[in-house]
Design a protein around this motif. Structure first.
Motif, PDB file in Angstrom:
ATOM      1  N   GLU A   3       0.840  -1.200   0.000  1.00 27.41           N
ATOM      2  CA  GLU A   3       0.000   0.000   0.000  1.00 27.41           C
ATOM      3  C   GLU A   3       0.879   1.256   0.000  1.00 27.41           C
ATOM      4  N   PHE A   4       1.941   1.235   0.804  1.00 24.12           N
ATOM      5  CA  PHE A   4       2.833   2.389   0.868  1.00 24.12           C
ATOM      6  C   PHE A   4       3.491   2.636  -0.482  1.00 24.12           C
ATOM      7  N   VAL A   5       4.008   1.579  -1.115  1.00 30.54           N
ATOM      8  CA  VAL A   5       4.722   1.721  -2.386  1.00 30.54           C
ATOM      9  C   VAL A   5       3.804   2.324  -3.437  1.00 30.54           C
ATOM     10  N   LYS A   6       2.611   1.783  -3.567  1.00 30.54           N
ATOM     11  CA  LYS A   6       1.715   2.298  -4.616  1.00 30.54           C
ATOM     12  C   LYS A   6       1.289   3.736  -4.310  1.00 30.54           C
ATOM     13  N   ASN A   7       1.024   4.044  -3.044  1.00 29.84           N
ATOM     14  CA  ASN A   7       0.635   5.411  -2.694  1.00 29.84           C
ATOM     15  C   ASN A   7       1.785   6.395  -2.881  1.00 29.84           C
ATOM     16  N   ARG A   8       2.995   5.965  -2.548  1.00 32.61           N
ATOM     17  CA  ARG A   8       4.161   6.848  -2.673  1.00 32.61           C
ATOM     18  C   ARG A   8       4.456   7.143  -4.136  1.00 32.61           C
ATOM     19  N   ILE A   9       4.379   6.131  -4.969  1.00 35.10           N
ATOM     20  CA  ILE A   9       4.608   6.347  -6.400  1.00 35.10           C
ATOM     21  C   ILE A   9       3.557   7.315  -6.946  1.00 35.10           C
ATOM     22  N   THR A  10       2.319   7.127  -6.554  1.00 35.91           N
ATOM     23  CA  THR A  10       1.253   8.022  -7.007  1.00 35.91           C
ATOM     24  C   THR A  10       1.514   9.451  -6.530  1.00 35.91           C
ATOM     25  N   GLN A  11       1.882   9.602  -5.266  1.00 34.85           N
ATOM     26  CA  GLN A  11       2.160  10.924  -4.705  1.00 34.85           C
ATOM     27  C   GLN A  11       3.293  11.613  -5.476  1.00 34.85           C
ATOM     28  N   LEU A  12       4.384  10.907  -5.678  1.00 32.29           N
ATOM     29  CA  LEU A  12       5.538  11.487  -6.368  1.00 32.29           C
ATOM     30  C   LEU A  12       5.219  11.779  -7.835  1.00 32.29           C
ATOM     31  N   ARG A  13       4.455  10.907  -8.453  1.00 37.32           N
ATOM     32  CA  ARG A  13       4.078  11.095  -9.862  1.00 37.32           C
ATOM     33  C   ARG A  13       3.226  12.347 -10.025  1.00 37.32           C
ATOM     34  N   ILE A  14       2.270  12.535  -9.134  1.00 36.55           N
ATOM     35  CA  ILE A  14       1.399  13.710  -9.204  1.00 36.55           C
ATOM     36  C   ILE A  14       2.198  14.987  -8.968  1.00 36.55           C
ATOM     37  N   LYS A  15       3.109  14.945  -7.992  1.00 37.63           N
ATOM     38  CA  LYS A  15       3.954  16.119  -7.730  1.00 37.63           C
ATOM     39  C   LYS A  15       4.809  16.458  -8.945  1.00 37.63           C
ATOM     40  N   LYS A  16       5.237  15.439  -9.664  1.00 42.98           N
ATOM     41  CA  LYS A  16       6.055  15.648 -10.861  1.00 42.98           C
ATOM     42  C   LYS A  16       5.203  16.126 -12.035  1.00 42.98           C
ATOM     43  N   GLY A  17       3.889  15.893 -11.939  1.00 42.48           N
ATOM     44  CA  GLY A  17       2.980  16.351 -12.984  1.00 42.48           C
ATOM     45  C   GLY A  17       2.953  15.469 -14.218  1.00 42.48           C
ATOM     46  N   VAL A  18       3.136  14.157 -14.011  1.00 46.05           N
ATOM     47  CA  VAL A  18       3.081  13.236 -15.151  1.00 46.05           C
ATOM     48  C   VAL A  18       1.966  12.219 -14.942  1.00 46.05           C
ATOM     49  N   SER A  19       1.430  11.753 -16.042  1.00 42.83           N
ATOM     50  CA  SER A  19       0.373  10.745 -15.988  1.00 42.83           C
ATOM     51  C   SER A  19       0.983   9.361 -15.796  1.00 42.83           C
ATOM     52  N   GLU A  20       0.142   8.408 -15.434  1.00 44.46           N
ATOM     53  CA  GLU A  20       0.607   7.022 -15.313  1.00 44.46           C
ATOM     54  C   GLU A  20       1.148   6.546 -16.649  1.00 44.46           C
ATOM     55  N   TYR A  21       0.426   6.884 -17.714  1.00 44.70           N
ATOM     56  CA  TYR A  21       0.854   6.489 -19.059  1.00 44.70           C
ATOM     57  C   TYR A  21       2.224   7.067 -19.384  1.00 44.70           C
ATOM     58  N   GLN A  22       2.409   8.382 -19.142  1.00 45.21           N
ATOM     59  CA  GLN A  22       3.676   9.030 -19.463  1.00 45.21           C
ATOM     60  C   GLN A  22       4.829   8.428 -18.658  1.00 45.21           C
ATOM     61  N   MET A  23       4.593   8.179 -17.380  1.00 46.53           N
ATOM     62  CA  MET A  23       5.642   7.595 -16.547  1.00 46.53           C
ATOM     63  C   MET A  23       5.992   6.195 -17.037  1.00 46.53           C
ATOM     64  N   SER A  24       4.989   5.407 -17.373  1.00 43.18           N
ATOM     65  CA  SER A  24       5.233   4.061 -17.913  1.00 43.18           C
ATOM     66  C   SER A  24       6.091   4.148 -19.160  1.00 43.18           C
ATOM     67  N   TYR A  25       5.715   5.047 -20.046  1.00 42.57           N
ATOM     68  CA  TYR A  25       6.449   5.250 -21.298  1.00 42.57           C
ATOM     69  C   TYR A  25       7.879   5.701 -21.020  1.00 42.57           C
ATOM     70  N   ASP A  26       8.041   6.683 -20.120  1.00 42.90           N
ATOM     71  CA  ASP A  26       9.381   7.190 -19.786  1.00 42.90           C
ATOM     72  C   ASP A  26      10.287   6.099 -19.219  1.00 42.90           C
ATOM     73  N   LEU A  27       9.679   5.143 -18.499  1.00 40.66           N
ATOM     74  CA  LEU A  27      10.456   4.046 -17.916  1.00 40.66           C
ATOM     75  C   LEU A  27      10.661   2.887 -18.892  1.00 40.66           C
ATOM     76  N   GLY A  28      10.077   3.002 -20.097  1.00 42.69           N
ATOM     77  CA  GLY A  28      10.264   1.985 -21.120  1.00 42.69           C
ATOM     78  C   GLY A  28       9.326   0.797 -21.008  1.00 42.69           C
ATOM     79  N   HIS A  29       8.137   1.025 -20.458  1.00 44.15           N
ATOM     80  CA  HIS A  29       7.161  -0.056 -20.273  1.00 44.15           C
ATOM     81  C   HIS A  29       5.888   0.217 -21.055  1.00 44.15           C
TER      82      HIS A  29
END
Length: 104
Positions: A3-29
């Motif tokens: 729960e912590f890992v998924k919430n932390r990733i979401t928190q950091l992603r939102i602060k960075k201003g990127v979508s789940e799709y964009q982050m996935s793409y940026d990480l090569g997935h």
């Protein structure tokens, strides 16, 4: 922990201003990679976890620091702070002390 890992990733992603799709793409997935983590369907491997930390420009310790709400911003400020001479560091510290007094 999951729960912590998924919430932390979401928190950091939102602060960075990127979508789940964009982050996935940026990480090569595939486009659903981060969504699968955020929804609790999967967890990143250890190597992927390190890639996620690199993506957010934070260390694994900072990732798990629950009191650190914006570690990427703190790291950027710290890197600039390290470039200052002693007298400027003292000036910045006194300003920080003054601002913190107003907060508390």
């Amino acid at each position: 922990m999951d729960e912590f890992v998924k919430n932390r990733i979401t928190q950091l992603r939102i602060k960075k201003g990127v979508s789940e799709y964009q982050m996935s793409y940026d990480l090569g997935h595939s486009r659903g990679y981060i969504n699968n983590i955020s929804s609790g369907k999967s967890l990143p491997s250890l190597n992927e976890f390190f890639s996620i930390c690199d993506y957010f420009e934070i260390t694994p310790v900072e990732f798990f620091d629950q009191q650190q709400q914006n570690p990427e911003l703190v790291n950027k400020a710290l890197s600039k702070f390290k470039l200052l001479n002693d007298s400027d560091m003292i000036l910045v510290l006194s300003l920080l002390n003054r601002l913190c007094e107003k907060q508390g």
